[in-house]
Design a protein around this motif. Structure first.
Motif, PDB file in Angstrom:
ATOM      1  N   PRO A 174      37.557  37.711  30.345  1.00 38.62           N
ATOM      2  CA  PRO A 174      38.488  37.924  29.507  1.00 38.62           C
ATOM      3  C   PRO A 174      38.756  39.588  29.100  1.00 38.62           C
ATOM      4  O   PRO A 174      39.336  39.823  28.423  1.00 38.62           O
ATOM      5  CB  PRO A 174      37.788  37.337  28.195  1.00 38.62           C
ATOM      6  N   ASN A 175      38.033  40.345  30.035  1.00 38.37           N
ATOM      7  CA  ASN A 175      38.082  41.716  29.897  1.00 38.37           C
ATOM      8  C   ASN A 175      39.600  42.247  30.126  1.00 38.37           C
ATOM      9  O   ASN A 175      39.866  43.379  29.539  1.00 38.37           O
ATOM     10  CB  ASN A 175      37.065  42.437  30.882  1.00 38.37           C
ATOM     11  N   ALA A 202      46.699  44.612  34.729  1.00 40.07           N
ATOM     12  CA  ALA A 202      45.455  44.127  34.592  1.00 40.07           C
ATOM     13  C   ALA A 202      44.731  44.485  35.937  1.00 40.07           C
ATOM     14  O   ALA A 202      43.629  44.700  36.059  1.00 40.07           O
ATOM     15  CB  ALA A 202      45.126  42.592  34.291  1.00 40.07           C
ATOM     16  N   VAL A 203      45.505  43.830  37.112  1.00 36.60           N
ATOM     17  CA  VAL A 203      44.733  44.358  38.634  1.00 36.60           C
ATOM     18  C   VAL A 203      44.639  45.618  38.501  1.00 36.60           C
ATOM     19  O   VAL A 203      43.723  46.389  39.215  1.00 36.60           O
ATOM     20  CB  VAL A 203      45.884  43.908  39.668  1.00 36.60           C
ATOM     21  N   ASN A 204      45.725  46.651  38.054  1.00 35.29           N
ATOM     22  CA  ASN A 204      45.516  48.121  38.406  1.00 35.29           C
ATOM     23  C   ASN A 204      44.342  48.716  37.421  1.00 35.29           C
ATOM     24  O   ASN A 204      43.690  49.595  38.038  1.00 35.29           O
ATOM     25  CB  ASN A 204      46.800  49.043  37.861  1.00 35.29           C
ATOM     26  N   TYR A 229      45.534  37.595  50.237  1.00 37.07           N
ATOM     27  CA  TYR A 229      44.467  38.163  49.263  1.00 37.07           C
ATOM     28  C   TYR A 229      45.066  37.489  47.919  1.00 37.07           C
ATOM     29  O   TYR A 229      45.668  38.202  47.155  1.00 37.07           O
ATOM     30  CB  TYR A 229      45.051  39.489  48.974  1.00 37.07           C
ATOM     31  N   PRO A 230      44.643  36.226  47.577  1.00 38.67           N
ATOM     32  CA  PRO A 230      44.757  35.594  46.367  1.00 38.67           C
ATOM     33  C   PRO A 230      43.921  36.096  45.101  1.00 38.67           C
ATOM     34  O   PRO A 230      42.951  36.606  45.541  1.00 38.67           O
ATOM     35  CB  PRO A 230      44.395  34.034  46.686  1.00 38.67           C
ATOM     36  N   ILE A 231      44.618  36.288  44.161  1.00 32.78           N
ATOM     37  CA  ILE A 231      44.145  36.804  43.006  1.00 32.78           C
ATOM     38  C   ILE A 231      42.844  36.124  42.323  1.00 32.78           C
ATOM     39  O   ILE A 231      43.274  34.819  42.323  1.00 32.78           O
ATOM     40  CB  ILE A 231      45.217  37.283  42.063  1.00 32.78           C
ATOM     41  N   ASP A 232      42.081  36.490  41.941  1.00 34.77           N
ATOM     42  CA  ASP A 232      40.807  35.712  41.476  1.00 34.77           C
ATOM     43  C   ASP A 232      40.824  36.114  39.786  1.00 34.77           C
ATOM     44  O   ASP A 232      40.408  37.016  39.524  1.00 34.77           O
ATOM     45  CB  ASP A 232      39.357  36.330  41.920  1.00 34.77           C
ATOM     46  N   PHE A 233      41.510  35.149  39.086  1.00 36.26           N
ATOM     47  CA  PHE A 233      41.744  35.362  37.815  1.00 36.26           C
ATOM     48  C   PHE A 233      40.553  35.406  36.884  1.00 36.26           C
ATOM     49  O   PHE A 233      39.943  36.018  35.934  1.00 36.26           O
ATOM     50  CB  PHE A 233      42.559  34.583  37.135  1.00 36.26           C
TER      51      PHE A 233
END
Length: 215
Positions: free
Chosen positions: A60-61, A24-26, A51-55
């Protein structure tokens, strides 16, 4: 039964969940001209918590929901990115370490001054826990070896986990050459889902054993 079952699930670092977040990040980065889905942190934030991920930016994309074991979904893991300049990699750390660090800080604040014990490196000391009301020394559980890791305190009063024993083990098993003066913590992240959260930089001495990297 259900809450306990849910709690157990939220404490397991499922590799499949980390892989799903990585994909998803990629895709997010590719679709957004290299921008990463992260929360903004202060420049002085240590590298493994920076660098915490911001979900929220990916739902929903790119994801239907945050992973069940993530803090955002009631789990105990903080999802973070490392190597953001080159090839961003998704890793995690156990937030119970953060809780323990916070607890020690609260006791120190209540006392009013840091309880330094023995000096272990320049500006780094062990902690006199009796002075802040502990009967037994608190510890963090290593995500790499499951060993109990001690905490240390700097002259600025900051609390860190001492990963020396984990690094010693990794260096013993690691065939790569590491240089004196360079930060060696990446040998812990290389073959693990975890980052060494709340750690100081380390390097090696002339015997190729881990020591704190002091400026």
């Amino acid at each position: 039964m259900y809450p306990q079952d849910k709690l157990a699930k939220n404490q397991v670092p499922y590799e499949s969940q980390i892989e799903e977040v990585q994909k998803a990040v990629n895709k997010f980065q590719k679709d957004n001209d290299g921008i990463l889905p992260i929360k903004t942190k202060d420049q002085s934030t240590p590298i493994y918590e920076k660098y915490p991920i911001d979900f929220k930016k990916m739902i929903p994309n790119y994801l239907s929901d945050a992973p069940g074991n993530s803090y955002e979904n009631g789990g105990i893991f903080q999802y973070v990115l490392i190597d953001v300049e080159n090839k961003p990699k998704v890793k995690i750390f156990d937030l119970r370490i953060a809780e323990k660090v916070r607890e020690i800080h609260m006791r120190i604040d209540a006392q009013g001054y840091p309880p330094f014990k023995d000096q272990v490196s320049k500006n780094v000391y062990t902690i006199n826990y009796k002075k802040i009301g502990y009967k037994e020394e608190p510890y963090a559980i290593s995500p790499y070896t499951n060993n109990n890791l001690p905490f240390v305190i700097t002259t600025k009063g900051e609390i860190y986990v001492d990963y020396s024993s984990d690094l010693y083990q990794a260096l013993k098993n690691n065939k790569e050459h590491v240089k004196q003066g360079e930060d060696i913590r990446s040998i812990l992240t290389k073959n693990s889902q975890f980052v060494p959260a709340y750690s100081l930089p380390y390097t090696v001495d002339e015997k190729n054993e881990p020591i704190f990297l002091t400026k």
